[in-house]
Design an enzyme around this catalytic site. Structure first.
Site, PDB file in Angstrom:
ATOM      1  N   ASP A 272     145.130  56.085  35.415  1.00 29.91           N
ATOM      2  CA  ASP A 272     145.903  55.317  36.400  1.00 29.91           C
ATOM      3  C   ASP A 272     145.553  55.774  37.812  1.00 29.91           C
ATOM      4  O   ASP A 272     146.091  56.777  38.303  1.00 29.91           O
ATOM      5  CB  ASP A 272     147.403  55.502  36.121  1.00 29.91           C
ATOM      6  CG  ASP A 272     148.265  54.652  37.055  1.00 29.91           C
ATOM      7  OD1 ASP A 272     147.706  53.801  37.776  1.00 29.91           O
ATOM      8  OD2 ASP A 272     149.503  54.850  37.049  1.00 29.91           O
ATOM      9  N   LYS A 279     146.649  55.640  44.412  1.00 32.66           N
ATOM     10  CA  LYS A 279     147.436  56.870  44.471  1.00 32.66           C
ATOM     11  C   LYS A 279     146.750  57.871  45.403  1.00 32.66           C
ATOM     12  O   LYS A 279     145.530  57.831  45.555  1.00 32.66           O
ATOM     13  CB  LYS A 279     147.498  57.505  43.068  1.00 32.66           C
ATOM     14  CG  LYS A 279     148.420  56.817  42.099  1.00 32.66           C
ATOM     15  CD  LYS A 279     148.450  57.565  40.773  1.00 32.66           C
ATOM     16  CE  LYS A 279     149.326  56.861  39.752  1.00 32.66           C
ATOM     17  NZ  LYS A 279     150.762  56.861  40.110  1.00 32.66           N
ATOM     18  N   ARG A 353     154.479  48.752  33.200  1.00 30.89           N
ATOM     19  CA  ARG A 353     155.413  47.714  32.775  1.00 30.89           C
ATOM     20  C   ARG A 353     154.697  46.388  32.537  1.00 30.89           C
ATOM     21  O   ARG A 353     155.118  45.588  31.716  1.00 30.89           O
ATOM     22  CB  ARG A 353     156.540  47.603  33.825  1.00 30.89           C
ATOM     23  CG  ARG A 353     156.065  47.242  35.202  1.00 30.89           C
ATOM     24  CD  ARG A 353     157.081  47.569  36.286  1.00 30.89           C
ATOM     25  NE  ARG A 353     157.101  48.983  36.644  1.00 30.89           N
ATOM     26  CZ  ARG A 353     157.908  49.520  37.548  1.00 30.89           C
ATOM     27  NH1 ARG A 353     158.767  48.749  38.203  1.00 30.89           N
ATOM     28  NH2 ARG A 353     157.861  50.803  37.804  1.00 30.89           N
TER      29      ARG A 353
HETATM   30  N1  BES Z   1     151.749  56.417  35.607  1.00 31.15           N
HETATM   31  C1  BES Z   1     152.659  56.363  36.658  1.00 31.15           C
HETATM   32  C2  BES Z   1     153.929  57.191  36.426  1.00 31.15           C
HETATM   33  C3  BES Z   1     153.775  58.680  36.233  1.00 31.15           C
HETATM   34  C4  BES Z   1     154.038  59.545  37.272  1.00 31.15           C
HETATM   35  C5  BES Z   1     153.435  59.198  35.020  1.00 31.15           C
HETATM   36  C6  BES Z   1     153.947  60.904  37.096  1.00 31.15           C
HETATM   37  C7  BES Z   1     153.330  60.571  34.840  1.00 31.15           C
HETATM   38  C8  BES Z   1     153.597  61.426  35.868  1.00 31.15           C
HETATM   39  C9  BES Z   1     153.090  54.912  36.901  1.00 31.15           C
HETATM   40  O1  BES Z   1     152.177  53.939  36.561  1.00 31.15           O
HETATM   41  C10 BES Z   1     153.342  54.773  38.371  1.00 31.15           C
HETATM   42  O2  BES Z   1     152.436  54.989  39.117  1.00 31.15           O
HETATM   43  N2  BES Z   1     154.567  54.422  38.719  1.00 31.15           N
HETATM   44  C11 BES Z   1     154.921  54.290  40.084  1.00 31.15           C
HETATM   45  C12 BES Z   1     155.829  53.085  40.181  1.00 31.15           C
HETATM   46  C13 BES Z   1     156.138  52.657  41.580  1.00 31.15           C
HETATM   47  C14 BES Z   1     154.893  52.105  42.235  1.00 31.15           C
HETATM   48  C15 BES Z   1     157.212  51.610  41.544  1.00 31.15           C
HETATM   49  C16 BES Z   1     155.658  55.544  40.508  1.00 31.15           C
HETATM   50  O3  BES Z   1     156.376  56.112  39.695  1.00 31.15           O
HETATM   51  O4  BES Z   1     155.479  55.972  41.642  1.00 31.15           O
HETATM   52 ZN    ZN Z   2     150.811  54.481  35.076  1.00 30.70          ZN
HETATM   53 ZN    ZN Z   3     150.794  53.513  38.125  1.00 29.71          ZN
END
Ligand code: BES
Ligand code: ZN
Ligand code: ZN
Length: 494
Positions: A272, A279, A353
């Site tokens: 990701d 990120k 999601r």
């Molecule tokens: N894969 C991440 C969530 C995650 C964070 C998993 C830390 C393991 C450790 C997910 O896809 C993500 O990036 N979520 C975002 C959502 C936001 C953009 C609404 C997040 O949590 O920042």
């Molecule tokens: Zn993710």
């Molecule tokens: Zn993500």
């Protein structure tokens, strides 16, 4: 490490290192009646004085090298009154790692030595075996300069003085072994980097598991995913040259083929980056863990392959990486999911999601599930809320929440309940589509769960487990969180 079963008079038991456990303030020899026969030297060795029974205190004691069990590793269990299975798992882990350090060739646990602990011996043996096997497992497939692999005893024996080794203890040990095989399988998948565990590699793993254990599998590639209408899933895969895979595994022992199945759905984002909503680079490497949900489903199938559980189980894992490129989804794009609902992708980093909703729709279209449970490293917000030690559980009914939380706590997976209140969905309303893929930053875990809930039909029993915290540690790597819970839920029929 193999398991062995020895039934013999105590003085004939054989192993290089015997593992013993004692409570605070209780003498080792007191709690273990036939210790005097099996290890007579232990009653006179001065080292035994050191074993005070403090939680996780380790004492090593030696007899003459020529005796059948010349060494003992004694680990403290703390106060008898505060004993839990967690205490036992920790103590066995400590003992197993001490055996590694001492390069013990073989080790053993006298089953009757567990008699004074207030819990069924079957439960204690299952947990002890699982814990030892999980503790000794390492991921070093990619280390070429390591002089020698971490030492592991050749076998661990369970010792009994009965004429025949008790069937129930034997079965319990095998249950612990199957659980550990599943957990360790998941850890290997999640620890493996994204250039090795690609969606195609996961598809191959599903093929391997299917052939080995006789599971049915259905694997859709890019064209079939598009053809099927999984627009939400494809919007995540759009930025990557790596082929996405929609993997379905089915465990249906004879006679269960027509039962309503339990369906598990696992997020399989093999890496990701965030996509166009990129990120920050610090710690981005840890996003190889973003297939932890899929990994747990794979581990469950490895465990099922080593068990004899007569239930129909479906595992669905949508797998893709999430990459930025000229073909990647732009923030603001609107995509159409498998059930026809449209989604405005505000943030391409909220991709889990998107792939999950198409899998949830598929599960309800193709099957009549007795329950659907999804697992996903879904939100950073969940890590903020609960830290690394617990997953969030959301479910359509309180019984299901309770069942998952209780089952998890028995096997060492912690879950904490979170609400599925519909008003949280208000923040996800879109001006141009049926919904946005993000709400506000506050309550981010709940928004993600509410988003998934839009794709669950009336009267379907569904639970969502956000495992972003406990699935992976910066220090120890992948934990295999969830595998044991799923296995026990299957065993009990959810
Ligand atoms: N894969 C991440 C969530 C995650 C964070 C998993 C830390 C393991 C450790 C997910 O896809 C993500 O990036 N979520 C975002 C959502 C936001 C953009 C609404 C997040 O949590 O920042
Ligand atoms: Zn993710
Ligand atoms: Zn993500």
């Amino acid at each position: 490490m193999n398991l062995r079963f020895q039934q013999a008079p105590a003085e004939e038991w054989q192993a290089n290192t015997v593992l013993l456990f004692n409570f605070k303030g209780e003498e080792v020899t007191e709690s273990i009646p036939n210790l005097r026969d099996s290890i007579p030297w232990i009653t006179i060795t001065p080292a035994i004085q050191d074993a005070k029974g403090e939680k996780n205190q380790v004492t090593v004691a030696y007899g003459h090298p020529s005796v059948p069990m010349p060494r003992a590793v004694i680990v403290g269990l703390g106060d008898r009154k505060s004993f839990t299975l967690e205490v036992l798992r920790d103590a066995v882990k400590t003992a197993a790692l001490k055996c590694r350090e001492l390069k013990a060739d073989t080790c053993a646990i006298p089953v009757e030595a567990l008699d004074t602990i207030e819990e069924e011996n079957t439960v204690l043996v299952e947990e002890a075996v699982a814990s030892a096997l999980i503790a000794l497992h390492t991921y070093d497939a990619l280390k070429t300069t390591q002089k020698e692999p971490a030492h592991t005893p050749r076998w661990m024996a369970l010792l009994s003085t009965e004429d025949f080794f008790p069937d129930d203890i034997h079965a319990a040990a095998r249950r612990g072994e199957a659980a550990a095989l599943g957990v360790n399988y998941t850890r290997d998948l999640v620890n493996a980097p994204a250039n090795i565990i690609t969606p195609s590699a996961l598809a191959e793993k599903a093929e391997e598991l299917g052939k080995k254990y006789n599971f049915k599998r259905t694997i859709l590639g890019r064209e079939e995913i598009i053809e099927a209408g999984m627009g939400a899933f494809m919007s995540v895969a759009a930025g990557s040259d790596a082929d996405p895979k929609f993997i379905v595994m089915e465990h249906a022992p004879k006679g269960t083929e027509n039962d309503d199945p339990i369906v598990f759905v696992g997020k399989g984002v093999t890496f990701d980056t965030g996509g166009i909503s990129l990120k920050p680079s610090l710690n981005m490497h840890e996003m190889k863990c973003d297939m932890g949900g899929a990994g747990a489903v794979f581990g469950l199938f490895e465990a099922l392959g080593n068990s004899d559980i007569e239930r129909r189980v479906i595992g669905i894992t949508p797998c893709t990486d999430n990459m930025p490129s000229s073909t990647a989804t732009h923030p603001g794009d609107v995509v159409t999911s498998l059930n026809g609902k449209t989604i405005e992708v505000i943030n391409t980093d909220a991709e889990g999601r998107l792939i999950l909703v198409d899998a949830l729709t598929y599960a309800q279209k193709e099957y009549k599930p007795s329950a659907i449970i999804d697992l996903a490293t879904l939100t950073g917000a969940c890590v903020v809320a609960l830290g690394a030690h617990a997953a969030a559980v959301f479910a359509t009914d309180d019984d299901l929440t309770k069942n998952i939380a209780e089952t998890g706590s028995r096997v060492g997976d912690r879950y904490w309940p979170m609400p599925l209140w519909d008003f949280y969905f208000e923040a996800m309303k879109s001006d141009v589509a049926d919904m946005k893929n993000v709400g506000t930053r506050e309550g981010g875990t709940i928004h993600a769960a509410l988003f998934l809930k839009q794709f669950i039909e009336e009267d379907v029993r569904w639970a969502h487990l956000d495992i972003a915290g406990p699935a992976y540690n910066s220090k120890g790597g992948a934990t295999g969180f969830g595998v044991r819970t799923l296995l026990e839920l299957v065993r009990s029929g959810v």
